[in-house]
Motif scaffolding. Sequence first.
Motif, PDB file in Angstrom:
ATOM      1  N   ALA A  55       0.835  -1.207   0.000  1.00  0.00           N
ATOM      2  CA  ALA A  55       0.000   0.000   0.000  1.00  0.00           C
ATOM      3  C   ALA A  55       0.869   1.257   0.000  1.00  0.00           C
ATOM      4  CB  ALA A  55      -0.934   0.004   1.209  1.00  0.00           C
ATOM      5  N   GLN A  56       1.947   1.249   0.771  1.00  0.00           N
ATOM      6  CA  GLN A  56       2.835   2.412   0.831  1.00  0.00           C
ATOM      7  C   GLN A  56       3.570   2.637  -0.490  1.00  0.00           C
ATOM      8  OE1 GLN A  56       2.959   4.712   3.330  1.00  0.00           O
ATOM      9  NE2 GLN A  56       1.216   3.530   4.017  1.00  0.00           N
ATOM     10  N   ASN A  57       3.780   1.559  -1.243  1.00  0.00           N
ATOM     11  CA  ASN A  57       4.449   1.663  -2.537  1.00  0.00           C
ATOM     12  C   ASN A  57       3.467   1.934  -3.675  1.00  0.00           C
ATOM     13  OD1 ASN A  57       6.978   1.198  -1.439  1.00  0.00           O
ATOM     14  ND2 ASN A  57       6.712  -1.008  -1.548  1.00  0.00           N
ATOM     15  N   GLY A  58       2.173   1.977  -3.363  1.00  0.00           N
ATOM     16  CA  GLY A  58       1.165   2.271  -4.370  1.00  0.00           C
ATOM     17  C   GLY A  58       0.830   1.110  -5.287  1.00  0.00           C
ATOM     18  N   VAL A  59       1.244  -0.096  -4.906  1.00  0.00           N
ATOM     19  CA  VAL A  59       0.976  -1.280  -5.725  1.00  0.00           C
ATOM     20  C   VAL A  59       0.145  -2.240  -4.890  1.00  0.00           C
ATOM     21  CG1 VAL A  59       2.002  -3.176  -7.027  1.00  0.00           C
ATOM     22  CG2 VAL A  59       3.190  -0.977  -6.886  1.00  0.00           C
ATOM     23  N   LEU A  60      -1.162  -2.108  -4.995  1.00  0.00           N
ATOM     24  CA  LEU A  60      -2.043  -2.934  -4.187  1.00  0.00           C
ATOM     25  C   LEU A  60      -3.115  -3.559  -5.071  1.00  0.00           C
ATOM     26  CD1 LEU A  60      -2.338  -3.773  -1.236  1.00  0.00           C
ATOM     27  CD2 LEU A  60      -3.948  -1.909  -0.946  1.00  0.00           C
ATOM     28  N   PRO A  61      -3.020  -4.873  -5.301  1.00  0.00           N
ATOM     29  CA  PRO A  61      -4.037  -5.537  -6.121  1.00  0.00           C
ATOM     30  C   PRO A  61      -5.432  -5.333  -5.523  1.00  0.00           C
ATOM     31  CG  PRO A  61      -2.226  -7.031  -5.630  1.00  0.00           C
ATOM     32  CD  PRO A  61      -2.021  -5.801  -4.800  1.00  0.00           C
ATOM     33  N   PHE A  62      -6.438  -5.306  -6.379  1.00  0.00           N
ATOM     34  CA  PHE A  62      -7.808  -5.053  -5.932  1.00  0.00           C
ATOM     35  C   PHE A  62      -8.220  -5.992  -4.797  1.00  0.00           C
ATOM     36  CE2 PHE A  62     -12.358  -5.715  -5.918  1.00  0.00           C
ATOM     37  CZ  PHE A  62     -12.828  -4.415  -5.853  1.00  0.00           C
ATOM     38  N   ALA A  63      -7.937  -7.271  -4.897  1.00  0.00           N
ATOM     39  CA  ALA A  63      -8.366  -8.261  -3.901  1.00  0.00           C
ATOM     40  C   ALA A  63      -7.799  -7.986  -2.514  1.00  0.00           C
ATOM     41  CB  ALA A  63      -7.978  -9.668  -4.353  1.00  0.00           C
ATOM     42  N   GLU A  64      -6.729  -7.203  -2.427  1.00  0.00           N
ATOM     43  CA  GLU A  64      -6.108  -6.891  -1.134  1.00  0.00           C
ATOM     44  C   GLU A  64      -6.604  -5.576  -0.548  1.00  0.00           C
ATOM     45  OE1 GLU A  64      -1.865  -7.227  -1.384  1.00  0.00           O
ATOM     46  OE2 GLU A  64      -1.973  -9.303  -2.059  1.00  0.00           O
ATOM     47  N   ARG A  65      -7.523  -4.923  -1.190  1.00  0.00           N
ATOM     48  CA  ARG A  65      -8.032  -3.630  -0.727  1.00  0.00           C
ATOM     49  C   ARG A  65      -9.211  -3.832   0.226  1.00  0.00           C
ATOM     50  NH1 ARG A  65      -7.495  -0.059  -6.302  1.00  0.00           N
ATOM     51  NH2 ARG A  65      -5.309  -0.629  -6.622  1.00  0.00           N
ATOM     52  N   THR A  66      -8.945  -4.553   1.301  1.00  0.00           N
ATOM     53  CA  THR A  66      -9.984  -4.861   2.281  1.00  0.00           C
ATOM     54  C   THR A  66      -9.817  -4.016   3.537  1.00  0.00           C
ATOM     55  OG1 THR A  66      -8.658  -6.617   3.266  1.00  0.00           O
ATOM     56  CG2 THR A  66     -10.181  -7.262   1.501  1.00  0.00           C
ATOM     57  N   THR A  67     -10.912  -3.806   4.226  1.00  0.00           N
ATOM     58  CA  THR A  67     -10.885  -3.257   5.577  1.00  0.00           C
ATOM     59  C   THR A  67     -11.068  -4.463   6.488  1.00  0.00           C
ATOM     60  OG1 THR A  67     -11.899  -1.191   4.825  1.00  0.00           O
ATOM     61  CG2 THR A  67     -11.992  -1.659   7.194  1.00  0.00           C
ATOM     62  N   PRO A  68     -10.026  -4.867   7.216  1.00  0.00           N
ATOM     63  CA  PRO A  68     -10.125  -6.087   8.010  1.00  0.00           C
ATOM     64  C   PRO A  68     -11.079  -5.927   9.187  1.00  0.00           C
ATOM     65  CG  PRO A  68      -8.083  -4.960   8.508  1.00  0.00           C
ATOM     66  CD  PRO A  68      -8.734  -4.206   7.380  1.00  0.00           C
ATOM     67  N   ALA A  69     -11.713  -7.020   9.544  1.00  0.00           N
ATOM     68  CA  ALA A  69     -12.591  -7.047  10.713  1.00  0.00           C
ATOM     69  C   ALA A  69     -11.760  -7.359  11.954  1.00  0.00           C
ATOM     70  CB  ALA A  69     -13.679  -8.093  10.523  1.00  0.00           C
ATOM     71  N   GLY A  70     -12.259  -6.923  13.104  1.00  0.00           N
ATOM     72  CA  GLY A  70     -11.592  -7.257  14.358  1.00  0.00           C
ATOM     73  C   GLY A  70     -11.598  -6.111  15.336  1.00  0.00           C
ATOM     74  N   ARG A  71     -10.866  -6.329  16.403  1.00  0.00           N
ATOM     75  CA  ARG A  71     -10.699  -5.323  17.465  1.00  0.00           C
ATOM     76  C   ARG A  71      -9.300  -4.750  17.328  1.00  0.00           C
ATOM     77  NH1 ARG A  71      -8.063  -4.560  22.237  1.00  0.00           N
ATOM     78  NH2 ARG A  71      -9.218  -3.591  23.949  1.00  0.00           N
ATOM     79  N   PHE A  72      -9.210  -3.429  17.283  1.00  0.00           N
ATOM     80  CA  PHE A  72      -7.931  -2.769  17.095  1.00  0.00           C
ATOM     81  C   PHE A  72      -7.790  -1.624  18.097  1.00  0.00           C
ATOM     82  CE2 PHE A  72      -9.470  -4.321  13.044  1.00  0.00           C
ATOM     83  CZ  PHE A  72      -8.376  -5.004  12.517  1.00  0.00           C
ATOM     84  N   LEU A  73      -6.592  -1.448  18.632  1.00  0.00           N
ATOM     85  CA  LEU A  73      -6.281  -0.260  19.422  1.00  0.00           C
ATOM     86  C   LEU A  73      -5.899   0.845  18.453  1.00  0.00           C
ATOM     87  CD1 LEU A  73      -4.155  -1.618  22.390  1.00  0.00           C
ATOM     88  CD2 LEU A  73      -6.497  -0.737  22.453  1.00  0.00           C
ATOM     89  N   THR A  74      -6.421   2.030  18.677  1.00  0.00           N
ATOM     90  CA  THR A  74      -6.083   3.155  17.806  1.00  0.00           C
ATOM     91  C   THR A  74      -4.897   3.908  18.383  1.00  0.00           C
ATOM     92  OG1 THR A  74      -7.549   4.758  18.878  1.00  0.00           O
ATOM     93  CG2 THR A  74      -8.495   3.391  17.102  1.00  0.00           C
TER      94      THR A  74
END
Length: 165
Positions: A55-74
């Motif tokens: 993602a930081q390199n700007g090369v992200l295949p469509f299938a990897e453009r997910t918002t993952p589910a779960g519990r996250f600390l911000t």
Amino acid sequence: MLQSRDAEDKPFLVVDKKAAHLYVFEPSGRLRAATPVLLGAAVGDYSAPGVGDRAQNGVLPFAERTTPAGRFLTQPGRNRNGEPVVWFDYEAALAIHRLRPGRSHDVRAARLDAGRPDARRVSLGCVVVPVPFYLDVIEPLLGQREGVVYVLPETQQARDLFTQL
């Protein structure tokens, strides 16, 4: 979440991916605000290994453009352009941030206003909120402190993902 004290007296957010909506709660559990959001373009509940680097390199295949589910600390922080963001999965380069200026701004703004949640699936995986919402709600609440974000799944049952809560 409140009964289990899982958020540990921190503000918490709930991202409903199916509705493409964000709910922001005070540590007491009182709803503070809600807004439509832009989410990852691809349906899915997991991040691919190494997705943050791609993602930081700007090369992200469509299938990897997910918002993952779960519990996250911000964690409050800044992106590589120095803009304030609230990280929820730093390794995967995922944050809650404002709608950014640029060539896609108008298209994304129109998608935020769209009544259909599927029209709001356009990000690389970040949770994108309207600028006033970020400035008035997110930044004051999470810009200087940790919080918890619960991202509800879309391909599995929430009870299977959040069994510990």
